[in-house]
Design a protein around this motif. Structure first.
Motif, mmCIF file in Angstrom:
data_model
loop_
_atom_site.group_PDB
_atom_site.id
_atom_site.type_symbol
_atom_site.label_atom_id
_atom_site.label_comp_id
_atom_site.label_asym_id
_atom_site.label_seq_id
_atom_site.Cartn_x
_atom_site.Cartn_y
_atom_site.Cartn_z
ATOM 1 N N PHE A 43 13.635 -0.230 6.513
ATOM 2 C CA PHE A 43 12.539 -0.180 7.460
ATOM 3 C C PHE A 43 11.931 -1.566 7.514
ATOM 4 O O PHE A 43 11.785 -2.227 6.492
ATOM 5 C CB PHE A 43 11.483 0.831 7.012
ATOM 6 N N VAL B 232 8.613 -3.678 8.326
ATOM 7 C CA VAL B 232 7.187 -3.484 8.548
ATOM 8 C C VAL B 232 6.655 -4.813 9.055
ATOM 9 O O VAL B 232 6.900 -5.863 8.459
ATOM 10 C CB VAL B 232 6.470 -3.071 7.253
ATOM 11 N N PHE C 268 4.921 7.060 4.930
ATOM 12 C CA PHE C 268 4.518 5.818 5.586
ATOM 13 C C PHE C 268 3.494 5.074 4.733
ATOM 14 O O PHE C 268 3.474 3.853 4.689
ATOM 15 C CB PHE C 268 3.908 6.127 6.960
ATOM 16 N N ILE D 81 3.787 1.242 3.815
ATOM 17 C CA ILE D 81 2.855 0.229 4.317
ATOM 18 C C ILE D 81 1.992 -0.338 3.197
ATOM 19 O O ILE D 81 1.792 -1.548 3.107
ATOM 20 C CB ILE D 81 1.970 0.824 5.433
ATOM 21 N N PHE E 116 -0.346 2.787 13.969
ATOM 22 C CA PHE E 116 0.941 2.150 13.712
ATOM 23 C C PHE E 116 2.024 2.812 14.551
ATOM 24 O O PHE E 116 1.910 3.955 14.964
ATOM 25 C CB PHE E 116 1.298 2.155 12.228
ATOM 26 N N PRO F 139 5.745 4.057 14.462
ATOM 27 C CA PRO F 139 6.634 4.417 13.362
ATOM 28 C C PRO F 139 8.091 4.004 13.560
ATOM 29 O O PRO F 139 8.818 3.899 12.580
ATOM 30 C CB PRO F 139 6.520 5.935 13.305
ATOM 31 N N GLY F 140 8.533 3.758 14.771
ATOM 32 C CA GLY F 140 9.979 3.538 14.907
ATOM 33 C C GLY F 140 10.367 2.667 16.062
ATOM 34 O O GLY F 140 11.226 3.014 16.871
ATOM 35 N N LEU G 78 9.148 9.817 5.728
ATOM 36 C CA LEU G 78 10.130 9.213 6.627
ATOM 37 C C LEU G 78 11.283 10.196 6.758
ATOM 38 O O LEU G 78 12.253 10.157 6.033
ATOM 39 C CB LEU G 78 10.625 7.883 6.048
ATOM 40 N N SER H 189 6.587 11.781 17.486
ATOM 41 C CA SER H 189 7.141 10.434 17.645
ATOM 42 C C SER H 189 8.561 10.444 17.109
ATOM 43 O O SER H 189 9.187 11.497 17.015
ATOM 44 C CB SER H 189 6.275 9.423 16.920
ATOM 45 N N LEU I 100 11.572 8.234 14.358
ATOM 46 C CA LEU I 100 11.861 7.143 13.436
ATOM 47 C C LEU I 100 12.650 6.041 14.124
ATOM 48 O O LEU I 100 12.634 4.900 13.690
ATOM 49 C CB LEU I 100 12.647 7.656 12.239
ATOM 50 N N VAL J 90 8.473 -0.466 11.768
ATOM 51 C CA VAL J 90 7.103 0.032 11.674
ATOM 52 C C VAL J 90 6.160 -1.125 11.995
ATOM 53 O O VAL J 90 6.260 -2.197 11.408
ATOM 54 C CB VAL J 90 6.816 0.569 10.264
ATOM 55 N N VAL K 125 2.271 -2.302 12.359
ATOM 56 C CA VAL K 125 0.954 -1.878 11.888
ATOM 57 C C VAL K 125 -0.129 -2.658 12.629
ATOM 58 O O VAL K 125 -0.028 -3.870 12.818
ATOM 59 C CB VAL K 125 0.847 -2.127 10.370
#
Ligand SMILES: Cc1cc2nc3c(=O)[nH]c(=O)nc-3n(C[C@H](O)[C@H](O)[C@H](O)COP(=O)(O)O)c2cc1C
Ligand code: SF4
Ligand code: SF4
Ligand code: SF4
Ligand code: SF4
Ligand code: FES
Lengths: 809, 563
Positions: B358, B360, B378, B382, B398, B400-401, B417, B427, B429, B434, B436
């Motif tokens: 992932f 971020v 998450f 995060i 945020f 998410p995907g 996740l 939503s 993935l 991700v 933020v």
């Protein structure tokens, strides 16, 4: 349960459309099925002639068990499929679509040429909402100019890409493209170059909105003010059906006949833009008699009386063989039929011909024999071998039809000609270019190769790589059958007879391999019609009985003089009375020769819509143009295309049909035709007899000569968009005309000391001109391609003709 | 273009049509250096707008223009794959004025300091450099290639992958084993494997590191997948996003190594098994990440997603059966084979198996890529891994995907996740990026930014997508500016729902997501804009509402280090 026609049950699937269960052939698209059922599914990007992109998303319908709406234009029927075309969800989607369509659309319908025919307009009435929720500035594209023929108003475009797909997939001209992406994308040509492809005009009807419109027709009238008439195009042997939109004698617009989506009719730009000739200032509107004292208008009766008297006198004094009739290639079948009857029954002469482009005396009989051996039924699918014709240049729509048929139904396309056609490179499996005039050698080598005798000398005489000929010979027997298309222009010159016999041998051989037939591509627009109406100097003795039974009295069914023979006889003074029907019957001659010929005649009678040259003497009849009378023509495939009368000729101008009847009456022949229809019926009754011609003697003529130094073979094939008497009287003529250049092979150019582009001085006995030429490998070595409209010299009787050339500095 | 057309035997119009589709072809002479500033959401959150303004002032040209001395051309682009160092910009070709240390592309970071990027990648510590074949062999993961030649093993490879429950990492999260199952059995002609490394999704950073540092994993993964699917000659393409010069170079080097060692070529490892891999650069079109658009693009056309059916498994590249998998999907395969499907499946909840990368980015302390087993929350991702928020401002929302995923709020932080759980909450993935955002970020501005991205990147075929994305962008731009009416919020909702679930691909659905979700959670911000007639977050000087670190950018460069 309604069933659509299909051979076997196993090919059917059961579907339910809007609650009606039915079965449909496998592979049917839902949108087509709905159309057959009378359910209108709004659509933009879908068109039966084009590939499916399913991008406008207008045609979405609800299908059971599918989570999303599905595009009907892409959806193939499946067993058990349940489709709904009018649910709330679908209607809501359509309304939303209309909102998206109109977001950036200028909605200037009152000034839009598509008004009244526009799909956007139509669907927004059906599905759109009355007001727009869009409050931002609309997207504006800068105005582009894509040439003189088509107007591009990008702001109206809905990005359906029909035009792009047509230009590439169907027309093969690859001019229009989508540039950029996302909402910046727009339709254009490479660097906004003009769209000039002969087939390009069809995008005007294909465009579902007013983005691409007819620039020539633009704003000249609203479509509902115009009268529509189905006619057949007067320009080339493809013989397309046109829809003529006229007011008074003005043709305002030409479109293909029929709803474009139903029968996939397309037309070329010549038919589209160059059919507005009937109102030209050159029209003659009264009969005249011209002699040493000048040209004076007379009444029709007076002119007819004078003509009849002159003909009677000629017959009496010099016998019927001193009379000849030449007609151009654009007459209707009825007109040709009446002219044949006039010549053979009323005047007793067999000197009649429509092939005004013929040059060698032996060619007429050779071509007639091939015409007689051509298939009489409409064309069949299968492979196509084109021999000696650049079909795309001679009859673009016929080329398109062949290529589309092969694309859809399979088969091979093979081409051999003395000039390469770049357009066909996209589609032809093989394209051989033989030396000009050497078609016979090529066929000879091909036939030998197919029997495993290798006659490489013949291939080399034809200027071909022997292996290519052998490959072709190996391929032909593997094809199940199809059509051999022979260009009549290649059957000319001293070797015409030999070439024709070779073609027949090839046809016989093909028939042993598969189901083959032959067709002749005549240069004349209604050449097939003229042939089937007996308007040629062929030996009609096999039909003599039938003819005299039908026509009554004595009929001259013998063979007569063909057009080059008539010209020669007139120059020699043996033909003293000449009847010219239509335009440009003596076009093969250069100016001075033509005037000398006319001066030599005792009597000249002309039937023409336009003024003959001012210096010509004789009795001059004005006649109606093709669109001012009804009548049938035959297309390349022998299909009958009937034309209706679009508008009246000027007062005092009669149709040729009428004049023939009256002239016959004055010659003492009473023909019983109550109406135009009677003539048609009479011709159709006799048609089978008229096509039975006696076999001419085609004992091979001389071999073609050798080029002297400083000489080139001259390929005179005219350019479709060059000037001809009808085209150049259409106001848009200069817009469609390509800038003509001669073409010459690089090797030949080098020998002449010519670089990529240049000018050549060319001359022969009849005169001299300087022409621009381009150097291209498409030309055959040792030859110059220079259309007649570029080099107005007398080509003589050889095929190809010769020219002396010299590099002009 | 005419010359290109002549050489390729195409019509010049076609060449123009294709070339103008993509973003990376220039039609006017550009400067010696093309400065591309990333304009996508992650960089924008950290002030790329300010950076652009600064550069415009400094160079005296607007975006898209070239300085009169022909030295610099300024461009805005979508994502340079350096969101961890946002705002980022790159300059090509390398120049003396900038720096010679990196081979082809220079990334500038706003702070200058390098942050820890990620600890492990596909469960190995790469040490942030390209793993060579020797390193790779040392890892002991190269058995797949050896086994690939063994026809008997084929079926069990597929079984193993099915067992592992691996789902595509490209966005659609389709089970990989099942996808392979759609290939026709015993197809005689060639078939293709295409590796989707277009990674155009803004802030989608998993691809580049794998390509740059672990290319051999990818090659191996390719072997596995071809071995796991029915027999036939195979050709593989790796379609790498045009902006990733370094990744391209790394993969090419690795391929050369593999060829030298006989892992690729006519007969792999001396077995009756041929395998070739070609790399292909993209040319700047996000939509070419969509699998069928990618195929068109590979075929040298405009990247238009195709209408389906037929699906690529039946008629894909050059109308042959084709499998398309994401880089990460493929690179996960060697491990699965090595350690077994069960091992992989043991990680992660429900139907979301294994580990995944992932990325971020945005307002966190340590933006970067993090590899975690699925099922992690998450919040852990995060706060524990990315170091939490960069300042004392709390998290506001945020994504998410990736840009396509509807936005989440702090209440969703404790979601695991897990593909299904996230989908249930409205939503997805998706691409695993991700993003933020801290308190003080204008949600209308975020929606506007995203809508602009989708407007620019729609391929333009489908009416609802082409017109809809542009319309949304127009309305959002206006509202963000404080102009518009409350009814327009309804229009936004209406238009975005009218775009979804009716086009050839799902780009418009993705474009509708941010609008719908910001309106759902932050409607009051929209209303505030309209009430005030301006953006409530924007400073008086019109500077972007989020960028307080951007001042620093301007600064570090004003020092004269670079320009
Ligand atoms: C608009 C759009 C953009 C996409 N972009 C990417 C991308 O950049 N990278 C990627 O791997 N997949 C992308 N995809 C997903 C691919 O279509 C496809 O699902 C994926 O490559 C399949 O690989 P997988 O099964 O390994 O996930 C995108 C899809 C859409 C609709
Ligand atoms: S394209 Fe159709 S809707 Fe548009 S202005 Fe023309 S007629 Fe009206
Ligand atoms: S110009 Fe007409 S045909 Fe072409 S894409 Fe636009 S609307 Fe369609
Ligand atoms: S192809 Fe021939 S018949 Fe058809 S429209 Fe063109 S010129 Fe007329
Ligand atoms: S939905 Fe948009 S991006 Fe996808 S194919 Fe249609 S226009 Fe292109
Ligand atoms: S007609 Fe079906 S999508 Fe356009």
């Amino acid at each position: 349960m309604s069933t659509l026609e299909t051979p076997t049950r196993t090919d059917l699937v059961n579907v339910t459309i809007d609650g009606h269960p039915m079965s449909a052939p496998k592979g049917t698209l839902v949108i087509d099925l709905c159309k057959q059922l009378g359910i209108d599914i709004p659509h933009y990007c879908y068109h039966p002639s084009l590939s499916i992109v399913a991008s406008c998303r207008m045609c979405l319908v609800e299908v059971e068990k599918m989570p999303k709406l599905a595009p009907a234009c892409q959806l193939v029927v499946q067993e058990g499929m349940v489709v709904r075309t009018h649910t709330d969800k679908v209607e809501k989607h359509r309304a939303a679509q209309m909102e998206f369509f109109l977001l950036n659309h200028p909605l200037d319908c009152p000034v839009c040429d598509k008004g009244g025919e526009c799909r956007l307009q139509r669907y927004s009435m059906d599905y759109g909402s009355a007001f727009s929720r869009f409050s931002d500035d609309k997207r504006r594209y800068p105005k582009q100019n894509i040439g003189p023929l088509i107007d591009l108003e990008m702001n109206r475009c809905i990005h359906c890409t029909r035009c792009v797909r047509f230009s590439g997939e169907v027309a093969g001209e690859h001019e229009l493209y989508m540039m950029e992406r996302a909402d910046r994308s727009y339709i254009s040509t490479f660097m906004s170059r003009p769209v000039m492809g002969p087939l390009s005009g069809n995008v005007i009807e294909l465009c579902p909105v007013g983005c691409l419109t007819d620039k020539v027709f633009r704003f000249s009238a609203r479509v509902w003010e115009l009268k529509q008439t189905p006619v057949s195009c007067a320009h080339c042997p493809a013989g397309c059906s046109l829809n003529l939109w006229s007011r008074r004698r003005q043709v305002h617009r030409v479109t293909p006949l029929g709803e474009l989506e139903d029968n996939q009719n397309f037309i070329c730009n010549k038919g589209r833009y160059l059919s507005n000739f009937s109102d030209h200032a050159d029209r003659v509107d009264t009969p005249r008699i011209a002699d040493a004292s000048g040209r004076r208008p007379v009444s029709v009766e007076e002119a007819l009386a004078a003509a009849a008297a002159a003909l009677e006198k000629a017959k009496r004094e010099h016998g019927p063989d001193g009379i000849a009739i030449l007609a151009d290639g654009r007459r209707t079948c009825e007109e040709y039929y009446l002219l044949s009857r006039l010549a053979r029954a009323a005047l007793g002469t067999a000197n009649l011909d429509y092939r005004t482009e013929l040059r060698h005396p032996s060619a007429g009989a050779a071509q007639a024999m091939l015409a007689a051996r051509s298939s009489a039924e409409p064309g069949r699918p299968g492979s196509v071998v084109i021999l000696g014709s650049d079909l795309y240049g001679e009859a673009p729509i016929a080329a398109l039809e062949i290529k589309e048929q092969i694309r859809r139904k399979g088969g091979s396309l093979l081409i051999a000609h003395h000039r390469a056609c770049p357009w066909f490179y996209q589609y032809a499996q093989a394209q051989l270019v033989y030396n000009p005039g050497q078609a016979a050698d090529f066929i000879h080598a091909l036939l030998k190769a197919s029997q495993e005798y290798l006659d490489d000398a013949a291939a080399e005489r034809a200027g071909l790589v022997p292996q290519h000929v052998r490959d072709l010979a190996a391929l032909l027997p593997t094809l199940p059958g199809g059509t051999l298309l022979v260009g009549a222009r290649s059957i000319d010159g001293p070797r015409a007879g030999e070439t024709a016999l070779a073609v027949l041998r090839l046809l016989e051989r093909l028939k042993t391999w598969g189901d083959w037939e032959m067709r002749l591509v005549m240069p004349e627009a209604n050449g097939r019609g003229a042939f089937e109406a007996g308007f040629l100097p062929a030996d009609l003795s096999p039909a003599a009985g039938a003819l005299s039974a039908a026509w009554g009295g004595e009929v001259n069914a013998a063979a007569g003089l063909s057009s080059p023979e008539i010209v020669a006889a007139a120059l020699a003074g043996t033909v003293k009375t000449l009847v010219l029907v239509g335009e440009d019957c003596l076009a093969v001659l250069d100016g001075p020769t033509r005037d000398a010929l006319v001066r030599k005649l005792e009597t000249l009678i002309t039937f023409s819509s336009f003024n003959p040259p001012a210096s010509w003497p004789g009795i001059q009849f004005p006649i109606a143009t093709r669109y001012e009378d009804e009548g049938a023509t035959l297309d390349l495939w022998g299909r009958e295309v009937s034309g209706k009368k679009a508008f009246d000729p000027p007062p005092r101008v009669l149709p040729l049909r009428e004049l023939c009847l009256q002239l016959a009456a004055r010659l003492g022949k009473k023909w019983n035709y109550a109406s135009a229809r009677d003539v048609t019926l009479d011709w159709k009754r006799l048609r089978p007899s008229l096509t039975k011609i006696g076999a001419p003697d085609l004992s091979a003529g001389a071999t073609s000569g050798i080029l002297a130094s400083g000489e080139l073979w001259w390929i005179v094939d005219p350019h479709l968009f060059g000037r001809d008497p009808l085209a150049h009287r259409s106001p848009a003529c200069d817009l469609t005309a390509p800038r003509l250049k001669g073409q010459i092979h690089p090797a030949t150019a080098r020998a002449l000391g010519l670089s990529k582009l240049g000018r050549l001085r060319v001359w022969n006995d009849s005169g001299e001109v300087v022409i621009p030429v381009e150097v291209t490998p498409l030309a055959a070595a040792g030859a110059l391609y220079a259309p007649r409209n570029l080099v107005p010299l007398h080509p003589g009787g050889e095929y190809p003709a010769r020219l002396k050339v010299e590099c002009e500095t | 273009m005419e010359e290109v057309a002549a050489v390729l035997g195409l019509s010049p119009g076609y060449v123009q049509s294709v070339a103008t589709f993509y973003g990376m072809f220039h039609f006017r002479p550009v400067g010696r250096h093309v400065i591309s500033v990333c304009d996508s959401i992650s960089c924008a959150l950290l002030g790329s707008e300010t950076l652009v303004h600064y550069l415009e002032k400094k160079l005296g040209v607007a975006v898209g223009e070239t300085t009169p001395d022909r030295r610099f051309t300024l461009r805005e682009v979508e994502c340079l794959g350096a969101c961890d160092r946002a705002p980022s910009c790159s300059s090509t070709p390398p120049s003396t004025t900038i720096s010679r240390r990196r081979r082809s592309t220079r990334f500038w970071s706003s702070t200058g300091e390098r942050r820890p990027f990620l600890s492990t990648l596909l469960l190995v510590d790469t040490g942030r450099r390209r793993q060579t074949l020797v390193d790779y062999e040392a890892e002991g993961l190269r058995h797949a290639a050896a086994r690939a030649g063994n026809h008997v093993a084929r079926g069990c490879h597929a079984e193993e992958v099915k067992k592992s429950g691996l789902r595509g990492r490209g966005g659609a999260s389709f089970p990989t084993g099942m996808k392979w199952g759609f290939l026709p059995k015993d197809y005689p002609g060639p078939r293709y494997l295409v590796c989707n490394a277009d990674e155009g999704e803004p802030r989608n950073l998993q691809g580049p590191p794998i390509l740059e540092w672990l290319p051999h994993r990818l090659i191996e993964g390719r072997h596995v997948s071809s071995a796991a699917t029915p027999s036939a000659p195979w050709l593989a393409y790796i379609y790498i996003r045009g902006e990733y010069y370094d990744a391209m170079n790394a993969v090419n080097e690795a391929l050369a190594e593999a060829y030298r060692r006989g892992y690729l070529g006519r007969s792999v490892m001396g077995k009756q098994f041929a395998c070739d891999i070609y790399t292909h650069p993209g040319a700047g079109a996000y939509i070419c990440g969509e699998e069928t658009a990618l195929l068109d693009s590979l075929e040298g056309k405009r990247g238009h997603p195709r209408v389906k059916p037929p699906f690529p498994a039946i008629a894909g590249l050059y109308a042959r059966p084709t499998v398309i998998n994401n880089v990460e999907t493929l690179a996960s395969l060697p491990l699965i084979l090595e350690k077994g499907g069960d091992w992989f499946a043991a990680m992660g909840p429900n139907k979301s198996k294994g580990f995944r990368l992932f990325s971020v980015s945005g307002h966190v302390k340590h933006p970067g890529n993090f590899e975690v087993p699925l099922g992690t929350t998450f919040r852990q991702l995060i706060y524990d891994l990315a170091g939490g928020m960069r300042s004392d401002k709390p998290l506001k929302a945020f994504i998410p995907g990736g840009a396509s995923a509807p936005i989440f709020t702090p209440e969703h932080l404790d979601l695991p996740l897990d593909f299904e759980a996230v989908a249930e909450a409205g939503s997805m993935l998706g691409s695993g990026a991700v993003i933020v955002m801290e308190e003080g970020t204008c949600m209308v501005w975020v929606a506007k930014k995203l809508s602009r991205f989708f407007r620019d990147e729609s391929c333009g075929q489908c009416l609802p997508c082409r017109e809809g994305t542009a319309w949304l962008n127009k309305i959002l731009t206006r509202i963000e500016d404080g102009r518009g009416s409350l009814e327009e919020l309804e229009i936004l909702l209406d238009a975005s729902s009218n775009m979804t679930a009716r086009c050839i691909c799902v780009l418009p659905d993705a474009a509708a997501g941010p609008v719908q979700s910001t309106l759902k959670y932050f409607r009051h911000e929209y209303e505030e804009h309209l009430r005030l007639g301006r953006c409530p977050f924007r400073n008086g000087d019109g500077r972007s509402p989020v960028a307080d670190s951007a001042g620093k950018v301007a600064h570090s460069q004003e020092d004269g280090k670079h320009l």
